[in-house]
Scaffold this active site. Structure first.
Site, PDB file in Angstrom:
ATOM      1  N   SER A  96     -13.997  13.710  -2.364  1.00  8.30           N
ATOM      2  CA  SER A  96     -12.846  12.675  -2.768  1.00  8.30           C
ATOM      3  C   SER A  96     -11.964  12.759  -1.137  1.00  8.30           C
ATOM      4  O   SER A  96     -12.258  13.500  -0.358  1.00  8.30           O
ATOM      5  CB  SER A  96     -12.115  13.308  -3.760  1.00  8.30           C
TER       6      SER A  96
ATOM      7  N   TYR B  42      -7.946  19.665  -8.902  1.00 10.76           N
ATOM      8  CA  TYR B  42      -8.596  18.507  -8.444  1.00 10.76           C
ATOM      9  C   TYR B  42      -9.212  18.560  -6.964  1.00 10.76           C
ATOM     10  O   TYR B  42     -10.406  18.670  -6.433  1.00 10.76           O
ATOM     11  CB  TYR B  42      -8.229  17.080  -8.660  1.00 10.76           C
TER      12      TYR B  42
HETATM   13  P1  NDP Z   1     -15.008   7.463 -14.403  1.00  6.84           P
HETATM   14  O1  NDP Z   1     -13.819   8.173 -15.202  1.00  6.84           O
HETATM   15  O2  NDP Z   1     -15.062   6.100 -14.249  1.00  6.84           O
HETATM   16  O3  NDP Z   1     -16.190   8.430 -14.622  1.00  6.84           O
HETATM   17  C1  NDP Z   1     -16.437   9.624 -14.732  1.00  6.84           C
HETATM   18  C2  NDP Z   1     -17.683   9.902 -15.110  1.00  6.84           C
HETATM   19  O4  NDP Z   1     -17.792  11.317 -15.363  1.00  6.84           O
HETATM   20  C3  NDP Z   1     -17.870   9.339 -16.527  1.00  6.84           C
HETATM   21  O5  NDP Z   1     -19.235   8.622 -16.474  1.00  6.84           O
HETATM   22  C4  NDP Z   1     -18.028  10.781 -17.611  1.00  6.84           C
HETATM   23  O6  NDP Z   1     -19.035  10.481 -18.505  1.00  6.84           O
HETATM   24  C5  NDP Z   1     -18.513  11.645 -16.775  1.00  6.84           C
HETATM   25  N1  NDP Z   1     -18.013  13.035 -17.094  1.00  6.84           N
HETATM   26  C6  NDP Z   1     -16.795  13.439 -17.168  1.00  6.84           C
HETATM   27  N2  NDP Z   1     -16.778  14.663 -17.636  1.00  6.84           N
HETATM   28  C7  NDP Z   1     -18.093  14.941 -18.034  1.00  6.84           C
HETATM   29  C8  NDP Z   1     -18.866  16.182 -18.604  1.00  6.84           C
HETATM   30  N3  NDP Z   1     -18.054  17.263 -18.803  1.00  6.84           N
HETATM   31  N4  NDP Z   1     -20.365  16.065 -18.528  1.00  6.84           N
HETATM   32  C9  NDP Z   1     -20.767  15.057 -18.400  1.00  6.84           C
HETATM   33  N5  NDP Z   1     -20.422  13.809 -17.805  1.00  6.84           N
HETATM   34  C10 NDP Z   1     -19.063  13.920 -17.489  1.00  6.84           C
HETATM   35  O7  NDP Z   1     -14.387   8.081 -12.901  1.00  6.84           O
HETATM   36  P2  NDP Z   1     -14.826   7.551 -11.390  1.00  6.84           P
HETATM   37  O8  NDP Z   1     -16.200   6.753 -11.438  1.00  6.84           O
HETATM   38  O9  NDP Z   1     -13.819   7.026 -10.622  1.00  6.84           O
HETATM   39  O10 NDP Z   1     -15.139   8.858 -10.798  1.00  6.84           O
HETATM   40  C11 NDP Z   1     -16.441   9.441 -10.267  1.00  6.84           C
HETATM   41  C12 NDP Z   1     -16.322  10.520  -9.525  1.00  6.84           C
HETATM   42  O11 NDP Z   1     -16.021   9.856  -8.075  1.00  6.84           O
HETATM   43  C13 NDP Z   1     -15.786  11.713  -9.998  1.00  6.84           C
HETATM   44  O12 NDP Z   1     -16.179  12.924  -9.436  1.00  6.84           O
HETATM   45  C14 NDP Z   1     -14.142  11.397  -9.194  1.00  6.84           C
HETATM   46  O13 NDP Z   1     -13.521  12.612  -8.941  1.00  6.84           O
HETATM   47  C15 NDP Z   1     -14.894  10.908  -7.974  1.00  6.84           C
HETATM   48  N6  NDP Z   1     -13.741  10.128  -7.174  1.00  6.84           N
HETATM   49  C16 NDP Z   1     -13.213   8.865  -7.709  1.00  6.84           C
HETATM   50  C17 NDP Z   1     -12.423   8.373  -6.960  1.00  6.84           C
HETATM   51  C18 NDP Z   1     -11.626   6.921  -7.355  1.00  6.84           C
HETATM   52  O14 NDP Z   1     -10.714   6.398  -6.640  1.00  6.84           O
HETATM   53  N7  NDP Z   1     -12.146   6.445  -8.626  1.00  6.84           N
HETATM   54  C19 NDP Z   1     -11.741   8.731  -5.552  1.00  6.84           C
HETATM   55  C20 NDP Z   1     -12.281   9.781  -5.019  1.00  6.84           C
HETATM   56  C21 NDP Z   1     -13.163  10.481  -6.043  1.00  6.84           C
HETATM   57  P3  NDP Z   1     -18.705  10.783 -20.091  1.00  6.84           P
HETATM   58  O15 NDP Z   1     -17.384  10.551 -20.502  1.00  6.84           O
HETATM   59  O16 NDP Z   1     -19.711   9.841 -20.836  1.00  6.84           O
HETATM   60  O17 NDP Z   1     -19.178  12.082 -20.187  1.00  6.84           O
END
Ligand code: NDP
Length: 256
Positions: free
Chosen positions: A146, A159
């Site tokens: 991130s 985070y």
């Molecule tokens: P979303 O909320 O769209 O996606 C998060 C994903 O993580 C979901 O598919 C969710 O699936 C999965 N997830 C969360 N907890 C668990 C768990 N315990 N077990 C399995 N799966 C899990 O977020 P983003 O696409 O934005 O984020 C994706 C990554 O990118 C993250 O690591 C985030 O920190 C990082 N990021 C995002 C940014 C942004 O601006 N969007 C910026 C910087 C980093 P489910 O709920 O089905 O478990």
């Protein structure tokens, strides 16, 4: 014979959190390049929809319902991918959550939940796939960091700690597993339009416009912006690239 630099035909990829957001953007890219994809997440309806989409596009895809913070569940997930798809070549550690509170207001359960989901999960999944990658003669690990891997902010103590940690974890894997022909790299997204940031935009006054003002590309990122970097880091094109942390941020991190 020349190597097809970006060809993933015959390869198998695991994408944690691949049922939405950045993970789905990466899964689409990997599938388009020819990989079979295992979508790993907890929400079975969302995962089924992602699998249906990838399958309709001509790819092989399966959903494996898994909580990536659970060691036994992660081990079972890797076993299932091996038995159903036959091999594991690519792991994208993308699952992530955030709890926005200053350090003095965050309780230990919240801290643990964020660190376990964002950082410990990458350790568990990488460890679970390592034997298969080593046995196959190589592999690719892509960890999602991130801007909080680089910068600080008052409202993201767990985070930012997890995302700083993921860069150092990536470097450790890159060093430890180079001899096994496994490359490990981190991707540092800027501000991307996903479910995660929709809530942030509602909760943080002025965030939307501040991101636009600071991003040279003058837009929020889209999940499609992650297809190319996923293919590059998963393919022979990046065979001499390891231990890096690559911003995909429209220039956010170089803006003075
Ligand atoms: P979303 O909320 O769209 O996606 C998060 C994903 O993580 C979901 O598919 C969710 O699936 C999965 N997830 C969360 N907890 C668990 C768990 N315990 N077990 C399995 N799966 C899990 O977020 P983003 O696409 O934005 O984020 C994706 C990554 O990118 C993250 O690591 C985030 O920190 C990082 N990021 C995002 C940014 C942004 O601006 N969007 C910026 C910087 C980093 P489910 O709920 O089905 O478990």
């Amino acid at each position: 014979m020349t190597t097809k630099l970006f060809d993933l035909a015959g390869k198998v990829a695991i994408v944690t959190g691949g049922n939405g957001g950045i993970g789905l953007g990466m899964a689409r890219g990997l599938a388009q390049a020819g990989a079979a994809v295992a979508i790993v997440g907890r929400n079975e309806a969302k995962s089924a929809a992602a699998v249906a989409e990838l399958t309709q596009g001509g790819a092989k895809a399966i959903a494996v319902a898994t909580d990536v913070t659970d060691k036994a569940a992660v081990a079972a997930m890797a076993e299932r991918v091996l038995s159903e798809l036959g091999r594991i070549d690519i792991l994208v550690n993308n699952a992530g959550i955030n709890i926005r509170k200053p350090p003095h207001a965050l309780d230990i359960a919240e801290w643990n939940s964020v660190v376990q989901t964002n950082l410990t999960s990458a350790f568990l999944c990488s460890q679970a796939v390592y034997p298969a990658m080593k046995a196959a003669g190589g592999g690719k690990i892509i960890n999602i960091g991130s801007m909080m891997s680089i910068f600080g902010a008052s409202f993201t103590p767990a985070y930012a700690a997890s995302k700083g940690g993921i860069v150092q974890f990536t470097r450790s894997c890159a060093c430890a597993w180079a001899a096994d022909n496994i490359q490990a790299n981190a991707v540092l997204p800027g501000w991307i339009d996903t479910d995660l940031t929709k809530r942030a935009r509602q909760e943080i006054d002025g965030l939307h416009d501040r991101v636009l003002a600071r991003t040279p590309a003058a837009r929020w990122g889209a999940i499609g912006d992650f297809a190319g970097i996923a293919v590059f880091l998963a393919s022979p094109a990046s065979d001499f690239v390891t231990g890096t942390a690559i911003p995909i941020d429209g220039g956010f991190s170089i803006m003075g």
